[in-house]
Design a protein around this motif. Structure first.
Motif, mmCIF file in Angstrom:
data_model
loop_
_atom_site.group_PDB
_atom_site.id
_atom_site.type_symbol
_atom_site.label_atom_id
_atom_site.label_comp_id
_atom_site.label_asym_id
_atom_site.label_seq_id
_atom_site.Cartn_x
_atom_site.Cartn_y
_atom_site.Cartn_z
ATOM 1 N N GLU A 250 -40.048 -31.036 32.208
ATOM 2 C CA GLU A 250 -41.282 -30.303 32.506
ATOM 3 C C GLU A 250 -40.981 -29.312 33.623
ATOM 4 N N ALA A 251 -41.520 -28.111 33.500
ATOM 5 C CA ALA A 251 -41.390 -27.111 34.565
ATOM 6 C C ALA A 251 -42.794 -26.759 35.050
ATOM 7 N N HIS A 252 -43.007 -26.836 36.361
ATOM 8 C CA HIS A 252 -44.318 -26.561 36.951
ATOM 9 C C HIS A 252 -44.203 -25.384 37.903
ATOM 10 N N LEU A 253 -45.037 -24.378 37.706
ATOM 11 C CA LEU A 253 -45.016 -23.185 38.550
ATOM 12 C C LEU A 253 -46.293 -23.148 39.384
ATOM 13 N N TYR A 254 -46.146 -22.786 40.664
ATOM 14 C CA TYR A 254 -47.280 -22.816 41.591
ATOM 15 C C TYR A 254 -47.462 -21.468 42.283
#
Ligand code: SF4
Length: 458
Positions: A46-50
């Motif tokens: 999973e890749a999470h961008l903030y």
């Protein structure tokens, strides 16, 4: 001063459209995928961008950069022409090939998340990657920050951080503009000479010179492509490229320059916009110090090489070394990230770098070069980042032209004086940092204010 950044780190050959939103995330994703080499039972990532990566990431190509990085690509070596097909294949098959040869499922709709209302603590450009097994149990997780100019730092305690300061001792350990002035007085050396000697701590001088000339060749190739590539830029604005038209006008009617001496400025704008349009199209670009502002140093260096006859290898290398020296002061004492301090950290810094470098290249003293760099930033203070549609196109492309012309004027103003001036470079860098801290988040690469909301994207 212990050194952790070489002058060459400010000029890396990468991919558009954004150093912080494309180059940095690709490097971070690649770093994470390399760390998976010993991890067994891997089923998903999973890749999470903030923060700004989530808000401006779509327009800045962060999604594609993450896919390519996880697949093992790096900005400096990825085959630009093959990128669209590569992305399409990942999306169509929902499969990712990792650098160690394994293949895993990757459904972008679920596995790549844009957290538009969240942010991570250390910087507005935060990312988190998580490796999971078939039951959803976490196997490995890492946090990274893309801190501008393609630089990446690792986040959580105990996580890898390859940018940890080294204990490398430099012969000229300048950390401020005042240091530069004092060391120049004591040594009798120019900014470029001191920086060249510092670079010897990383590699032999001949290699530094060869790499600087490689940077110059990449800048020239980018200008060349930008002048000849017709068409429309990617993204919802459907913006036509302007550099090819301007190039034709200037080359088909060269006699016009006889009656209009300011035609030189049209050439400077052309060189800057050719690079900025290549960047917006996702082409091969040199960060200088960022992608969004990548047109300014090449445009002013073209001006020096072609208008002032400064095209020999030594003068080109020295120009880039001086520009990098001033850029390092901003990287160290303020920021080169639009998400952190607005466009003053991108176009403002590039303008300051180019102004200082041109002043030295045209024979200026170190105080005059410091003055030029100071003027280059002073009149970019408060410059916001508000790209329409989250694309690095409007105002970015024209802003590179304006920043280049401003840099030339800053150098000329400084060369008309004797180097004494009221506001020091250090004061203007501190002011830039404070202005960036006070600037509303909506003006810092979030596309939530300014032109981004007052001009309609069609
Ligand atoms: S407005 Fe400036 S900082 Fe923002 S994306 Fe464009 S060039 Fe970069």
């Amino acid at each position: 001063m212990a050194a952790d950044i070489s002058a060459l780190d400010l000029f890396t050959i990468g991919i558009g459209p954004s150093s912080s939103h494309t180059v940095g995330p690709m490097r971070a994703a690649r770093r994470f995928s390399e760390q998976l080499a010993g991890v067994t039972a891997l089923a998903r990532i999973e890749a999470h961008l903030y923060g700004s990566l989530a808000l401006a990431g779509k327009g800045h190509g962060t999604d594609r950069a993450v896919l390519l990085g996880l697949a093992g690509e790096l900005p400096e070596s990825v085959d630009i022409d093959a990128v669209p097909a590569r992305i399409e294949r990942i999306r169509a098959t929902q499969r990712l090939h990792l650098p160690d040869g394994r293949e895993i499922a990757f459904d972008e709709r679920h596995d790549l998340s844009f957290h538009r209302t969240g942010s991570l603590p250390a910087h507005p450009n935060g990312m988190r990657f998580v490796a999971l097994d078939g039951k959803g149990t976490e196997l490995l997780a890492r946090t990274y920050y893309s801190v501008g100019g393609g630089f990446v730092v690792a986040g959580g305690k105990g996580e890898d951080d390859r940018t940890a300061p080294s204990s490398r001792a430099l012969p000229f350990p300048y950390a401020t503009g005042d240091d530069l002035l004092r060391m120049a007085r004591e040594s009798g050396l120019s900014v470029s000479e001191m920086t060249l000697r510092n670079e010897a701590s990383w590699r032999p001088e001949a290699e530094t010179r060869a790499r600087l000339l490689g940077v110059w060749r990449a800048m020239q190739a980018c200008v060349e492509r930008g002048c000849r590539s017709e068409g429309t830029l990617p993204g919802g604005l459907k913006l036509a490229r302007r550099a090819p038209h301007l190039f034709r006008e200037l080359t088909e009617r060269p006699e016009a320059a006889l009656s209009d001496p300011l035609t030189t400025l049209d050439w400077v704008s052309l060189w800057a916009m050719a690079v900025a349009e290549e960047n917006a199209a996702g082409g091969r670009v040199v960060t200088a110090p960022t992608n969004g502002a990548a047109g300014i140093v090449p445009a002013v260096l073209h001006y020096f090489a072609r208008v002032h006859g400064g095209a020999d290898d030594d003068r080109i290398a020295r120009f880039l070394l001086t520009a990098a020296a001033f850029g390092l002061l901003y990287k160290r004492n303020a920021s080169i990230s639009g998400a952190e301090v607005g466009c003053q950290g991108e176009v403002g810094v590039a303008c300051s770098m180019a102004a200082g470098a041109l002043a030295e290249a045209l024979g200026g003293t170190v105080p005059q070069a410091e003055n030029a760099a100071e003027i280059g930033m002073e009149h970019n203070l408060g410059l916001t980042c508000d790209p329409i549609g989250g694309l690095v196109q409007v105002p970015c492309i024209e802003r590179n032209a304006m920043g280049s012309v401003k840099a030339i004027n800053a150098a000329r103003l400084a060369l008309r004086g004797d180097g004494t001036h009221r506001v020091s470079l250090d004061r203007v860098i501190a002011t830039m940092r404070q202005t960036g801290a006070d600037m509303s988040t909506k003006y810092k690469e979030t596309s939530r204010g300014g032109l981004a909301v007052n001009a309609i994207e069609c």
